[in-house]
Scaffold this motif. Sequence first.
Motif, short mmCIF file in Angstrom:
data_model
loop_
_atom_site.label_atom_id
_atom_site.label_comp_id
_atom_site.label_asym_id
_atom_site.label_seq_id
_atom_site.Cartn_x
_atom_site.Cartn_y
_atom_site.Cartn_z
N THR A 132 56.80 58.31 11.29
CA THR A 132 57.10 56.99 12.43
C THR A 132 57.30 57.63 13.56
O THR A 132 57.08 57.65 14.61
N SER A 133 58.00 58.75 13.50
CA SER A 133 58.69 59.53 15.24
C SER A 133 57.46 59.77 16.11
O SER A 133 57.65 59.87 17.01
N PRO A 134 56.15 60.21 15.95
CA PRO A 134 55.58 61.00 17.28
C PRO A 134 55.51 59.30 17.62
O PRO A 134 55.24 59.20 19.22
N ARG A 135 55.30 58.41 17.36
CA ARG A 135 54.73 56.96 17.61
C ARG A 135 56.03 56.34 18.59
O ARG A 135 55.88 55.99 19.36
N LEU A 136 56.61 56.72 17.67
CA LEU A 136 58.53 56.08 18.46
C LEU A 136 58.33 56.79 19.74
O LEU A 136 58.88 56.40 19.93
N PHE A 137 58.21 58.30 19.94
CA PHE A 137 58.53 59.16 20.57
C PHE A 137 57.49 58.58 22.17
O PHE A 137 58.12 58.87 23.61
N VAL A 138 56.48 58.60 21.36
CA VAL A 138 55.73 57.10 22.85
C VAL A 138 55.93 56.74 23.54
O VAL A 138 55.96 56.43 24.26
N GLY A 139 56.24 55.66 22.63
CA GLY A 139 56.43 54.34 23.21
C GLY A 139 57.88 53.94 23.58
O GLY A 139 57.94 54.33 24.67
N VAL A 140 58.80 55.60 23.87
CA VAL A 140 59.97 55.41 24.94
C VAL A 140 60.12 56.49 25.83
O VAL A 140 59.70 56.03 26.43
N ALA A 141 58.07 57.36 25.59
CA ALA A 141 58.18 58.21 26.81
C ALA A 141 57.69 56.66 27.48
O ALA A 141 57.23 56.64 29.13
N TYR A 142 57.03 55.98 27.40
CA TYR A 142 56.38 54.92 28.48
C TYR A 142 57.67 54.24 29.02
O TYR A 142 57.61 54.22 30.09
N TRP A 143 59.03 54.29 27.95
CA TRP A 143 59.90 53.13 29.08
C TRP A 143 60.45 54.12 29.57
O TRP A 143 61.18 53.88 31.12
N ALA A 144 60.89 55.67 29.49
CA ALA A 144 61.19 56.43 30.35
C ALA A 144 60.11 56.64 31.46
O ALA A 144 60.82 57.27 32.45
N LEU A 145 58.72 56.74 31.56
CA LEU A 145 58.03 56.21 32.76
C LEU A 145 58.27 56.02 33.42
O LEU A 145 58.53 55.32 34.67
N LEU A 146 58.63 54.08 33.39
CA LEU A 146 59.36 52.91 33.96
C LEU A 146 59.74 52.95 34.64
O LEU A 146 59.81 52.89 36.01
N LEU A 147 61.01 53.51 33.45
CA LEU A 147 62.11 54.12 34.33
C LEU A 147 62.41 54.76 34.78
O LEU A 147 62.93 54.70 36.81
N GLN A 148 61.26 56.31 35.79
CA GLN A 148 61.57 57.38 35.63
C GLN A 148 61.06 56.27 37.14
O GLN A 148 61.52 56.57 38.30
N ILE A 149 60.14 55.92 37.41
CA ILE A 149 59.92 54.80 38.61
C ILE A 149 59.98 53.95 39.42
O ILE A 149 60.45 53.49 40.36
N VAL A 150 60.60 52.87 38.76
CA VAL A 150 61.61 51.94 39.46
C VAL A 150 63.17 53.21 40.52
O VAL A 150 63.49 53.00 41.24
N TYR A 151 63.48 53.91 38.88
CA TYR A 151 64.33 55.18 40.13
C TYR A 151 64.46 55.32 41.01
O TYR A 151 64.79 55.42 41.90
N LEU A 152 63.35 56.06 40.92
CA LEU A 152 62.84 57.17 42.19
C LEU A 152 62.00 56.14 43.83
O LEU A 152 62.39 56.36 44.16
N TYR A 153 61.50 54.72 43.33
CA TYR A 153 61.78 53.43 44.35
C TYR A 153 62.25 53.14 44.79
O TYR A 153 62.90 52.94 45.95
N VAL A 154 63.76 52.81 43.90
CA VAL A 154 65.02 52.15 44.57
C VAL A 154 65.78 53.48 45.29
O VAL A 154 66.59 53.71 46.10
N PHE A 155 66.12 54.85 44.33
CA PHE A 155 66.90 56.18 45.08
C PHE A 155 66.51 56.77 45.34
O PHE A 155 66.83 58.02 46.27
N GLY A 156 64.97 57.18 45.29
CA GLY A 156 64.68 58.90 45.27
C GLY A 156 64.76 60.01 44.76
O GLY A 156 65.90 59.61 43.36
N ILE A 157 64.90 60.60 44.82
CA ILE A 157 65.19 61.58 43.94
C ILE A 157 66.71 62.57 44.29
O ILE A 157 66.91 63.42 43.17
N THR A 158 67.21 61.81 44.90
CA THR A 158 68.26 63.09 44.77
C THR A 158 69.68 61.93 44.18
O THR A 158 69.36 60.67 44.03
N SER A 159 70.75 62.85 44.02
CA SER A 159 71.55 62.59 43.06
C SER A 159 72.97 62.82 42.99
O SER A 159 72.89 64.26 43.48
N GLU A 160 73.63 62.62 42.60
CA GLU A 160 75.31 63.69 42.83
C GLU A 160 75.24 64.51 42.27
O GLU A 160 74.80 64.65 41.40
#
Length: 473
Positions: A132-160
Motif C-alpha cells: 500500500t505504501s507506493p499508493r499512499l506516498f503518491v497521495g501524499v505527493a498530491y497534498w505536498a504539491l498543493l501545499l507547495q503551490i499555496v505556500y509559494l503563492y502566499v509567501f514566495g520562495i523566501t523563508s527565515e
Amino acid sequence: MLSNKTSFISELRTEWRSLTTSQKWLYFFYAILLVSYTLPFFRAMETRVGLRALSHFSDTILIVIAVAGSISIFRKKVKARDIALLFVLVALHHLSGIMHVGTAIYVGRNASRFMWDCLPLFLVGLTVSTKTSPRLFVGVAYWALLLQIVYLYVFGITSEGEKSDEAMGAAYNFLPFVCFLIWNAFQRGRFWNFIIAAIATFLLISLGTRGPIICLVFFIAAYLVFFKKFKYDRASKLLIGTVAAIIYIFSFEISIFLAAFSSQLGLSTRVYDSIVEDRMTDIEESSGRDELWENVLKTLYDNKIFMDFNLYADRLYTGLDSYMSLDRTRSSNEVSIYSSSFYDEEETGDDDVKVKSKKTRHGVYVHNLELELLCEFGLIGGVFIIALLFWMIWKAFRLTWGTNATILILVFFTASIMQLQFSNSYLRAPIFWFFMGMCVTLIRNAKRTKMTMTPFANRLHYLKQETRDARNY
C-alpha cells in the motif's frame, strides 16, 4: 491499474476507499511528518479562526491522534529491539559528547533534533508496506504539491534563514514527492499525470537550488534505465533518449523561457541562470565544497586517524584546526573560551556567521555523508560503517527486486543518500532515518515472505512431480 476512463478525482476516491482505517491514519501521519508545510498550514488556519493559543501544542495533538489511529500498524511493525536500538543510539550520542570535549557543544546543540526529529522517523520508516505504501506516498505527493503551490503563492520562495534567490530546505523536502509524481505518471500513462509531474518539476527547479535537481536527474535516469519496463522497450527508450537529447540541445532556449516565466511568478531563476551561463556542472560553482573535501581528507591522513568515535568531528576538521595539527582533546576551559565565538551555519543567521567566523576554531559540517563518517569513526572505522550502510541498502534492493518496494527504495535513496552527498548531516536529517527504518522493514518482510512461501513451493513441487509420475504410469 485503474481504467483509463476514470477521472482524476474518481481515481483518488477509489484508492482512498481501498485503504483500511489504519492505513488512512497512516496516510495522514506521513503527510504531517514528511510534508514540510503541513503543520504550518494547520497553525495558520488555527490562527485565522482565532485559536492562536491552540497552535502552540496542536502539532503534538495531531501527531498523537495520527499515531493512535494507526497504532495497529505500529504494533505489528515495531519490535522491542527497535525501541532498544533507539535508546542505544541516544546513549552513544551523549557518550560522544562526554568523551570528546571538543565536540561536546555540537552534541548539546543538536541533541534535541537528533532525539525528537531524527530517531522517531526510524520507527515511522518501519511502518512502510510494499503493498500500500507506493499508493499512499503518491497521495501524499498530491497534498505536498498543493501545499507547495499555496505556500509559494502566499509567501514566495523566501523563508527565515534562507537566501532570497533559493530555498534549499524546501526544495529537498519537496524532492521525494516530485519523484513519486514522476513515477506515477509513467505508471498510469495518463496525460494529466504527466502535466502534474511537469508542474511539480518546474516548481522544484524554481526553488533555486541545484542539489535537488541533480538528485532528480539521478532518479529519472536510474528509474528509466533499470526499473521501468515498457511494452516496446527499445523503441520507448529510444524515444525517451531522443527527447532528452532535444532538451539538452535546446537547454539554453528552454532555460531562458522558463526563467522569464518563473520570474513573473515571483520564483527563483538561479538554476536557469546556471544553465544559461554553463555553470551547472562547473566544479568551481560548488560553493567551496571541493576544497573543503580535499582539506578534510588531507587532515585525516596527516593525523593518522584510523579508528575513532567522535560524533560531529567534521566540525573540527573544517575549522581552523584543518590548517594545523588537529587538536581533538582541548580542555573544557579552552572550549568555554571558544564557545563565546561558536557558530554553526545550520542554526545562526548570515550576520552572526560573518561576525563570529573570524575568530572561531570550529567549522561547519563537511557536506558529504562518507566524509562525515570518516571524520567521526576514522579511516578504517568509517569505511566499515559506510560498507555496512550500503550493504543494508543493497540487500533491501536485492530482496525486493521486481516489486513496488524497489521504487520506494529508489525514491528515498535519492532523497536521503544522494542529498547527503553534498548537503546536510545525517545526524540532522530525519529523511535519512526514515529511509533506514524502511530498509529494515523491507528486509524483514522479504525474509518473512520467503520463509512462509517455501513450504507452499515445496508442496507445489511435489504435486507436480506426483502428477508427472501418474501420467507416466
